[in-house]
Scaffold this motif. Structure first.
Motif, short mmCIF file in Angstrom:
data_model
loop_
_atom_site.label_atom_id
_atom_site.label_comp_id
_atom_site.label_asym_id
_atom_site.label_seq_id
_atom_site.Cartn_x
_atom_site.Cartn_y
_atom_site.Cartn_z
N SER A 9 -6.06 14.70 3.43
CA SER A 9 -6.31 14.19 2.07
C SER A 9 -6.13 12.68 2.09
N VAL A 10 -7.18 11.99 1.73
CA VAL A 10 -7.12 10.54 1.73
C VAL A 10 -7.08 10.05 0.30
N TYR A 11 -6.10 9.20 -0.01
CA TYR A 11 -6.01 8.59 -1.33
C TYR A 11 -6.65 7.22 -1.26
N PHE A 12 -7.67 7.04 -2.06
CA PHE A 12 -8.38 5.76 -2.03
C PHE A 12 -8.42 5.24 -3.47
N PRO A 13 -7.89 4.06 -3.72
CA PRO A 13 -7.65 3.67 -5.11
C PRO A 13 -8.89 3.23 -5.88
N ARG A 93 -1.52 6.23 -5.75
CA ARG A 93 -1.05 7.43 -5.10
C ARG A 93 0.00 8.13 -5.93
N ALA A 94 0.87 7.31 -6.54
CA ALA A 94 1.93 7.90 -7.36
C ALA A 94 1.31 8.66 -8.53
N LYS A 95 0.18 8.17 -9.02
CA LYS A 95 -0.43 8.77 -10.20
C LYS A 95 -1.14 10.08 -9.84
N TYR A 96 -1.79 10.09 -8.72
CA TYR A 96 -2.67 11.22 -8.44
C TYR A 96 -2.18 12.12 -7.32
N TYR A 97 -0.93 11.99 -6.98
CA TYR A 97 -0.43 12.76 -5.84
C TYR A 97 -0.48 14.25 -6.12
N THR A 98 -1.04 15.00 -5.22
CA THR A 98 -1.04 16.45 -5.33
C THR A 98 -0.66 17.02 -3.98
N GLY A 99 0.57 17.00 -3.68
CA GLY A 99 1.01 17.59 -2.41
C GLY A 99 2.23 18.42 -2.70
N PRO A 100 2.93 18.80 -1.68
CA PRO A 100 4.19 19.51 -1.92
C PRO A 100 5.16 18.58 -2.65
N GLY A 101 5.93 19.14 -3.54
CA GLY A 101 6.92 18.35 -4.28
C GLY A 101 6.30 17.71 -5.51
N GLN A 102 7.17 17.13 -6.31
CA GLN A 102 6.73 16.56 -7.57
C GLN A 102 6.07 15.21 -7.37
N ALA A 103 6.72 14.38 -6.64
CA ALA A 103 6.22 13.02 -6.46
C ALA A 103 5.96 12.78 -4.98
N PRO A 104 5.12 11.84 -4.66
CA PRO A 104 4.87 11.56 -3.25
C PRO A 104 6.14 10.99 -2.62
N GLY A 176 9.28 0.76 -2.51
CA GLY A 176 8.31 -0.05 -3.26
C GLY A 176 7.62 -0.99 -2.30
N VAL A 177 6.76 -1.80 -2.86
CA VAL A 177 6.04 -2.76 -2.05
C VAL A 177 6.56 -4.15 -2.40
N TYR A 178 7.02 -4.87 -1.42
CA TYR A 178 7.60 -6.18 -1.68
C TYR A 178 6.78 -7.27 -1.02
N THR A 179 6.22 -8.14 -1.81
CA THR A 179 5.60 -9.33 -1.24
C THR A 179 6.72 -10.33 -0.99
N LEU A 180 6.38 -11.44 -0.36
CA LEU A 180 7.41 -12.43 -0.06
C LEU A 180 8.07 -12.91 -1.35
N GLU A 181 7.25 -13.11 -2.38
CA GLU A 181 7.79 -13.60 -3.64
C GLU A 181 8.72 -12.55 -4.24
#
Lengths: 761, 383
Positions: A9-13, A93-104, A176-181
């Motif tokens: 399953s590929v999640y593509f935004p 991905r967080a919005k449309y996750y459909t795998g085992p468990g509630q959240a990705p 989460g995703v952290y940029t340098l800033e």
């Protein structure tokens, strides 16, 4: 969209996916399945980054046994761009996750950069250069400084570093995703040092984004990338110059002033040793004892955790001998003497009258004969130096850079007998009257630096917009990819118009070939061509010349001929110079001229800063002109040594390599104008030699597929005709009714990705 | 020299032959694509020996599409009273001969046609001409209603040279449009041949000023897409097209003849006072001094408010300033607001079931007017 790609399953935004992105994913997935390396070429503007991120993170999700994604970029802005795209992906991905468990499963992604980009200390962060920030940081965070601070509160330390140390195991980043800033902000908020926090979090991250150096340069990678697990997926983006990066990572250049400064460094070191002996002789004795015991591991050297760590050994990890340091340099005084003698020897070698070139073996033999220094001692030079500097508690490392260079040189020469050349030149070939002696230890084999990466990691992805001819890369880098693929861009309209211009308006051939470049007629033809093109093409035009000297010469001749004046009547003219500040200013004004409708021409140099990093998208570059074939300076000793090595080791013909290198630079230059599918631009290859198959066929597929017969072998007037037609047709309203032809919907992608359907490629 | 001049191996001569052959092939490909003008191939002869364009269907389809879109946009508010400044770029770029016979002649011809078409479709509107030449914008005619006066002036002014300055053009046009009454719609149409603009200041300020004065600027490019024109038209709500050839240029320019959709903010809705003068008697009985320049002539119209005599309609009275029109003019303007209803295509089967005017048609018409009750049908062949 979320679709199935051969069971994954590929999640593509995005709502749609380009067919080439889909094929790219397919190829990449198969490489990941096969646990092998791959080499993929896909033109810029097709969303390569998001494709890579989307597939690999989806793969991580489905196969938790796969390790981190390590994404290597060339520059900091590129790094930020990757992280921003990843942010979007993670949200989706967080919005449309459909795998085992509630959240990705949570994802932690961060960018790692030097202290210069991450430091939040109020004064240190203000320092100008990378080295000064590094040493400023060390001054505040080294183990002995912190120790001293405990006894004496007057001693200054870094609050952020102390904060991080106090937090100890609690100092973690939330997923989460952290940029340098983001990292800097987070660090400020928590009072933790972002740099060391990021370093600490490396082990826990799912996605790491950092510079090539962190992976390829042994000096840095030993420190950062050593602990990465074997199952990691390593991606090198924009990797068309990866061989040069590899070579630079293992090459050392020393000039006269470097050696003089190194000699001064030795004196300083000696003084420090003497002082230390008087005040705290115990420290030196401990070090000596440790060296005798062969405990030269860094961990043992600093019992207190601190931020003082030096860059590591310049040689590759498996080439470093796990032996104790030889006896003759164990004592600090002896080592100083040894260094002094070695620097003296290098200085003496530098006084040659003619160019000398030798292999490390001959160099060592001579060294042993003249100075009684053997290779094994040299090999330990680097480790011994860092050990000594630590023992002496020296923090202003940037002062010792010249000595470090010498130690790098010594260690590399001592370690490698093959794949290197030592070249001593008394002056620059191009300016024989100016004495500028230089000793270069030049790495000839790009595969050396990258070999550990290929060996260690399960999958290494090398990708770029221009990797043609793609079959040469595995040979130069000496690896066996499981997938080699070049993807073309699907376009709804012919928004690229590459043309080969061979003749001037007077039908005389045009070329920058050595015997033709000085010719009056050729220069005039080139000039007239540019003037007329400037009158037929709106807004920005970018020109690339083969070298600075050629550009200088031709521009001054154009000035004499009055061509420059004509050119200025149509558009403003800006020129790239060696000076970065000047070039930036010129670029800025170039953009302004394009914005306000005046139109401008930017004259720059292939292989320059502009050619590598600056985009001329949209109206900033409606046309790019490549004057000549950008061959390397073929008389350069280093290049010749490398060519010889390539021929002997990899059986790559000299002319093949040179043409490959020139054409990839040319492709890189002309690729600057198309940065997205909605963009359009002309690409003029102005040299007779592009007409020949050995050059033209080396261009990447996405250019050659647009190179029509009618656009080959043109003369200037034909070119104008083509340009006018092209500009007119491209100005027509852009029809977005192309879904299906150049975009795939979720259902289509699912249908294509079903395992029942056999190979698509 | 190494590499750069690397010699080809032994098979040198056949190689060169092949290369030469290829070069000839390339040249032929170029000629096929760019030079050979097979315009006759686009024509065909019908059974009466008349020449017709091959793609007549395409043309009809385009016409139908236009009608449909006009019908679909019937509810769109349009400005009836337009004040249009036409800016003609006569810089040296207009001298280039990539259109036949030259850009200048083509622009001149197209604009003359446009001026007539404009007044034909918008009899209540006004038009003024500005010429760009030698870096300055020169006002050729003031905003006024007479097509022939504009055309005569334009014909006399057709020569070119120097640079074009969009900033000057915008400033001149905006200045002229600033003072028009609030119900008028302010428009500028620029026929732009140049690819760059040489301005005395920042053209973006002029764009801002135009936007502030609610001037809608449209550009028809003659050579290529210029970024500043794109910005300019987007900011002010106009359109931007680039001509592919002479015919396309004409189409693009004439697209501006029907009034564009008007935004509510552009012009306030208000009552406009108009006079409907009567035509005077022709011949000796009607001889009098007519018009602003007092020509002795017969006929003419008398302003119902001040009794001044004017030459032609529509115009504004040169004495009291009343707008003088005749009722057909109003009707012509109105047809943009109430276009002909769209035709819906009806399949032949459905048509067979219907009885147009209680008679089954013999011919099978393709088009059917969209009328809610299908009692009457128009366009049927009575046979």
């Amino acid at each position: 969209m979320k679709f199935q790609l051969e069971g994954l399953s590929v999640y593509f935004p995005y709502e749609y996916i380009y067919p080439e992105q889909f094929r790219y994913m397919l190829e990449l997935k198969r490489a990941l399945d096969a646990k092998g390396h791959c080499l993929l070429e896909m033109p810029t503007g097709t969303g390569k980054t998001i494709t890579l991120l989307s597939l690999i993170t989806s793969y991580q999700l489905a196969h938790p046994e796969v390790g981190k994604l390590v994404y290597c970029t060339r520059t900091v802005p590129e790094m930020e761009k990757v992280l921003v795209e990843l942010q979007e992906l993670v949200e989706y991905r967080a919005k449309y996750y459909t795998g085992p468990g509630q959240a990705p499963p949570p994802i932690l992604a961060l960018g790692l950069s030097s202290r210069k980009n991450l430091c939040v200390h109020p004064t240190v962060a203000e320092e100008g250069t990378r080295e000064s920030v590094d040493s400023g940081c060390r001054k505040l965070t080294a183990a002995w400084v912190r120790e001293a601070a405990q006894k004496n509160p007057e001693v200054e330390t870094c609050d952020f570093f102390e904060g991080l140390e106090r937090a100890a195991v609690d100092a973690v980043l939330d997923p989460g995703v952290y940029t340098l800033e983001d990292l800097r902000q987070y660090g400020r908020k928590k009072g933790w040092c972002p740099y060391f926090l990021a370093r600490h979090m490396l082990a826990f991250a799912n996605v790491l984004v950092y510079n090539y150096q962190y992976m390829l340069d042994p000096k840095v990678s030993n420190m950062v990338s050593r602990e990465l697990e074997k199952e990691c997926v390593v991606v090198f983006d924009e990797a068309h110059n990866i061989d040069n990066v590899c070579i630079e990572a293992l090459s050392v250049t020393m000039r006269k002033h470097t050696l003089e400064a190194a000699a001064r460094n030795v004196l300083k070191l000696r003084a420090a040793v003497d002082k230390c002996k008087q005040t705290d002789a115990n420290r030196l004795t401990t070090e000596y004892n440790r060296l005798v015991a062969g405990l030269q591991e860094r961990g043992v050297l600093n019992p207190l955790p601190g931020g003082e760590e030096f860059v590591a050994n310049p040689a590759l990890p498996e080439d470093i001998l796990r032996e104790s340091v030889p006896g003759n340099i164990r004592r600090a005084e002896h080592f100083c003497v040894f260094l002094r003698r070695f620097v003296e020897y290098l200085k003496q070698r530098m006084t040659v009258q003619a160019v000398e070139q030798e292999s490390p073996t001959t160099f060592l033999a001579q060294l042993t004969e003249r100075m009684q220094i053997d290779g094994k001692t040299l090999r330990f030079c680097y480790d011994r130096l860092s050990s000594l500097l630590k023992t002496l508690e020296i923090t202003d490392m940037d002062d010792f850079t010249p000595l470090h260079l010498v130690a790098d040189f010594a260690t590399l020469v001592g370690t490698y007998a093959k794949g290197f050349a030592i070249i001593i030149e008394p002056y620059d070939e191009r300016m024989p009257s100016v004495p500028d002696p230089v000793i270069e230890l030049s790495c000839l084999d790009a595969s050396l630096a990258v070999k550990p990466v290929f060996q260690k990691f399960q999958t290494v992805v090398i990708t770029s917009g221009t990797l043609s001819p793609i079959d040469l890369y595995p040979r130069i880098l000496n690896f066996h990819p499981v997938a080699i693929q070049s993807f073309a861009m699907t376009l709804t309209r012919d928004c690229m118009c590459p043309v080969v211009l061979t003749r001037g308006a007077d039908q005389m051939p045009m070329s920058t070939k050595f015997d033709m470049r000085g010719d009056e007629g050729v220069i005039r033809n080139y000039g007239r061509m540019l003037v007329e093109l400037a009158a037929a093409i709106p807004d920005g035009i970018v020109c690339f010349f083969v070298s600075y000297s050629y550009m200088d010469a031709i521009v001054s001749r154009w000035n004499d001929m009055g061509i420059l004046k004509d050119l200025m009547a149509a558009k403003l003219v800006f020129i790239e110079t060696v000076d970065v500040v000047e070039t930036t200013l010129a670029l800025d004004n170039f953009r302004r001229a394009c914005d306000c409708g005046r139109g401008a021409v930017f004259l720059s140099v292939a292989r320059g800063k502009v050619a590598e990093g600056i985009d001329f998208d949209r109206h900033y570059g409606r046309c790019v002109v490549m004057f000549g074939v950008p061959y390397q300076y073929t008389l350069s000793r280093i290049l010749r040594a490398r060519l010889e090595y390539l021929r002997e080791t990899f059986q790559i013909k000299e002319s093949d390599y040179l043409a490959f290198d020139a054409v990839r630079q040319a492709a890189q230059c002309v690729g600057r104008v198309i940065r997205s599918k909605a963009d359009y631009g002309m690409m003029v290859f102005a040299d007779q030699r592009y007409q020949r198959h050995d050059k033209r066929d080396k261009l990447p597929g996405w250019i050659t597929s647009h190179l029509r017969d009618a656009h080959l072998n043109l003369s200037t007037d034909m070119l104008l005709h083509v340009a006018r037609e092209f500009m007119r047709s491209m100005a027509q309203p852009y029809d977005r009714l192309a879904i299906g032809k150049s975009l795939l919907t979720e259902e289509q992608a699912n249908a294509l990705g079903a395992p029942a359907v056999p190979a698509l490629a | 020299m190494l590499g750069t001049t690397a010699k080809q191996p032994a098979a040198d001569e056949p190689m060169e032959d092949a290369e030469e052959e290829e070069a000839t092939a390339d040249l032929a490909a170029f000629q096929r694509e760019y030079e050979d003008d097979h315009s006759w191939e686009a024509l065909q002869e019908d059974e009466f020996g008349r020449l017709r364009p091959l793609d007549q269907k395409e043309e009809q389809r385009a016409k139908r599409r236009r009608l449909l879109s006009a019908a679909a946009s019937a509810r769109i508010r349009r400005g009836m009273i337009r004040y249009l400044q036409v800016v003609v770029d006569l810089s040296q770029a207009a001298a280039i001969a990539d259109m036949r016979p030259s850009r200048l002649a083509v622009i001149g011809g197209v604009l003359q046609g446009f001026i007539r078409e404009f007044f034909d479709q918008n009899p209540l509107s006004h038009l003024g001409l500005v010429v760009l030449r030698n870096g300055v914008a020169e006002k050729l005619t003031d905003l006024s209603g007479s097509p022939e006066a504009h055309i005569a002036k334009l014909r006399a002014a057709l020569d070119c040279g120097g640079d074009a300055s969009l900033m000057n053009a915008l400033e001149t046009a905006t200045d002229a449009l600033k003072s028009i009454p609030p119900y008028g719609h302010r428009e500028v149409l620029i026929a732009f041949a140049a690819l760059s603009t040489c301005d005395p200041g920042n053209v973006l300020d002029a764009v801002k000023a135009a936007k502030q004065h609610r001037v809608r600027v449209s550009v028809v490019g003659i050579a290529a897409e210029v970024h500043i024109c794109r910005v300019l038209t987007q900011d002010t709500g106009g359109t931007y097209g680039v001509a592919l050839n002479e015919k396309h240029l004409e189409e693009l320019v004439n697209e501006h003849a029907p009034p564009p959709p008007a935004r509510a903010a552009d012009a306030a809705a208000s009552l406009v006072r108009m006079g409907f003068p009567q035509r005077n008697a022709e011949g000796f009985a009607g001889a009098a001094f007519v018009g602003a320049d007092c020509k002795l002539g017969d006929g003419g119209y008398t302003c119902p408010r001040c009794r001044a005599r004017v030459v032609e309609l529509p115009s504004s009275c040169h004495v009291c300033g009343l707008t003088l029109v005749s009722s057909p003019h109003l009707a012509r303007s109105y047809h943009h607001l109430f276009p002909v209803p769209a035709f819906a295509e009806v399949s032949a089967d459905e048509l067979a079931r219907l009885q147009g005017c209680r008679r089954t048609p013999k011919a099978k018409p393709q088009l059917w007017p969209e009328v809610p009750w299908r009692a009457h049908c128009y366009g049927l062949d009575p046979q």
